[in-house]
Scaffold this motif. Structure first.
Motif: not given
Length: 433
Positions: A296-297, A300, A322, A324-325, A387
Motif C-alpha cells: 500500500d501507498d 504519490e 494530487k 491517490s497514493k 493508477g
C-alpha cells in the motif's frame, strides 16, 4: 505442433489473443522442450525468446514467459504507449542490443531487454517439459493474434549479469559503507528520472479513454547497501478489525490488508542477521493484469504551481492536483548496469561497479509473504498501468507546472537517505476544458 531444431531452438504455433471482456483470462501458448541437459543455469540455459503478435493496441497486453517449474517473468507489460501497434519479430534477451523494451516503440522489431530478469529462469531447473507464453489483454476494444513463438537455449545465456559475492548465506564479502565489520545494510530508494521523462503525457477532457489525466511512468531503484524487503506477518485486517485470513471479504467488498514488516539486514562480521520492524500493509489486487499482492501507498504523484518573483526565486508553491497514493508490487523488474543510462541520478550512474553488495536480495514475484527490491534492482510501472496518473482540474490554465513523484510518501520505511525520495520535473499543461 513443436519442432526441434539445431538441438537448442524450439518453436510453438500461435493462435487468437482474445479481447478483454471484464474477467480474468490469459491466452496460453505452449512450447514443448525436450532433449536438453537436465539443468539450466548461468552456464547453459534459456537465452532468448522471440515472437510476432499482431495487435492494434499493444499497451493493452501483458506478456509473460513461464517455465516448467512454474517460474515466470514479465517480458513486456503494457508497453507501446497509447497508439503502438504490433510486436513484429520481437526478441528478448538479457543483453538485448535494442535496449529496454519499456523505452522502445512499437512494432519493437529487434532484440530487447525484457521487463523481467531472464536470470530468474536459469535457476537450476530441468528445462525439458512445457513452457508457456502467456498473453493477457487488459482493456476492452481490440483483439489480436500470436503468429509464432520460439525459445533459444545456449551457453552463457545471460552475459553481463554477475553480482557481487555478498549473500544472505555468507556475509564475508558484504561491505559496510564506513568499511567496518558491523552495520545495518539499509536500502536507499530513488525515482529514476529517465523513465518518467520518457513517458509522460497530458490527455484532454474529451479523450475517450483517459479524460483529463496526466499519465506518467515511474521506476523505483534501490541504491543502498541492503535490500528493501517487506515480510508479511499473517495478521489480516478489515479496517481495524482482525480477521481470519486473506480469503475473507470485508464488508466494503475489498480484500483484507495484511500487516507487513520491513526486514532490516545487518552485517555482523561474516554473518548476515536481520531484524523486523512493523511498517505498512499489503493486499491482494484483483484488477486485470495483477492478481497478486501490492504494498500500500508506495508512490504519490503531484502537480504543483510555483509562484516566482522577477528574479526567478520561488515565493510559494501551490498544489494543483494530487493522485491517490498508488500501491505497487515490489520486485526486481530490472537491475542497474554501469554501461547504460537507466540508473542515473544527478549525473552519477549506478551499477555493479559502484554499488557495494550489488545484487543482494533477489526478488522475482509478488507474494503475500515476501516482496522487495534488491541492491541495484529497480521496479518499473509504465504510464499505461492502473493508477499511473494525476487528474487535472477542469479549467486549469495552460502554463508551466512541476510534476513530482515521491516514493514512500508516508515515510514509514527505514532508509539510508530520505532526502532523495522525490523526483521533480517541469511540465507544460495545455488548458483543460
Amino acid at each position: 505442433m513443436t519442432v526441434f531444431a539445431s538441438g537448442q531452438s524450439f518453436y510453438g504455433t500461435g493462435g487468437v489473443i482474445h479481447d478483454f471482456k471484464g474477467g480474468f483470462k490469459i491466452d496460453s501458448f505452449p512450447i514443448e522442450v525436450s532433449g536438453l541437459h537436465s539443468k539450466i543455469d548461468k552456464n547453459f540455459g534459456i537465452a532468448k525468446i522471440c515472437f510476432t503478435i499482431l495487435h492494434p493496441k499493444v499497451s493493452d497486453l501483458k506478456i509473460e514467459l513461464i517455465s516448467p517449474d512454474g517460474t515466470s517473468i514479465w517480458l513486456t507489460n503494457r508497453n507501446g504507449k497509447d497508439r503502438g501497434r504490433h510486436y513484429t519479430n520481437t526478441c528478448f534477451r538479457s543483453n538485448g542490443f535494442s535496449g529496454y523494451v519499456h523505452q522502445a516503440g512499437a512494432p519493437f522489431t529487434g532484440e530487447y531487454i525484457p521487463d523481467g530478469r531472464m536470470t530468474f529462469l536459469n535457476n537450476g531447473q530441468d528445462p525439458n517439459g512445457t513452457w508457456y507464453l502467456m498473453v493477457q489483454d487488459l482493456r476492452t476494444g481490440e483483439k489480436g493474434a500470436l503468429n509464432f513463438v520460439t525459445l533459444e537455449f545456449s551457453e552463457n545465456p545471460t552475459p553481463n549479469t554477475d553480482v557481487s559475492p555478498c549473500s544472505m548465506e555468507d556475509g564475508t564479502a558484504c561491505k559496510c559503507a564506513d568499511g567496518g565489520e558491523g552495520c545495518e545494510l539499509l536500502p536507499d530508494l530513488i525515482i529514476l528520472p529517465r523513465l518518467t521523462l520518457d513517458q509522460v503525457k497530458e490527455y484532454p477532457w474529451n479523450d475517450p479513454y483517459y479524460p483529463g489525466q496526466l499519465r506518467l511512468a515511474a521506476s523505483i531503484a534501490n541504491i543502498g547497501e541492503g535490500p528493501m524487503e517487506t515480510f508479511g506477518n499473517n495478521k489480516w485486517y478489515c479496517g481495524s478489525e482482525e480477521v481470519k485470513d486473506s480469503m475473507v471479504i470485508c464488508n466494503d467488498e475489498t480484500h483484507p490488508r495484511q500487516q507487513i514488516n520491513q526486514r532490516i539486514y545487518k552485517k555482523n562480521g561474516n554473518k548476515i542477521e536481520w531484524q523486523d520492524r512493523i511498517a505498512g500493509t499489503n493486499y491482494f489486487d484483483d484488477k486485470p493484469g495483477h492478481n497478486h499482492y501490492h504494498v500500500d501507498d508506495w508512490v504519490e504523484f503531484r502537480v504543483v504551481k510555483e509562484i516566482k518573483d522577477k528574479k526567478g526565486n520561488v515565493l510559494k508553491r501551490e498544489l494543483v492536483s494530487k493522485g491517490s497514493k498508488v500501491s505497487y508490487c515490489l520486485f526486481d523488474s530490472g537491475i542497474c548496469n554501469n554501461s547504460d543510462s537507466i540508473c542515473v541520478l544527478n549525473g552519477k550512474t549506478y551499477g555493479d561497479k559502484n554499488l557495494v553488495n550489488y545484487g543482494l536480495g533477489n526478488y522475482m514475484d509478488c507474494k503475500s509473504l515476501k516482496q522487495g527490491i534488491s541492491v541495484g534492482g529497480y521496479d518499473t510501472y509504465g504510464m499505461m498501468y492502473e493508477g499511473q496518473y494525476v487528474s487535472l482540474p477542469k479549467g486549469l490554465k495552460s502554463g508551466d507546472y512541476i510534476l513530482e513523484v515521491e516514493v514512500d510518501p508516508t515515510g514509514i520505511y527505514k532508509e539510508k537517505d530520505k532526502s532523495n525520495n522525490t523526483f521533480k520535473m517541469p511540465i507544460h499543461i495545455s488548458q483543460q476544458e
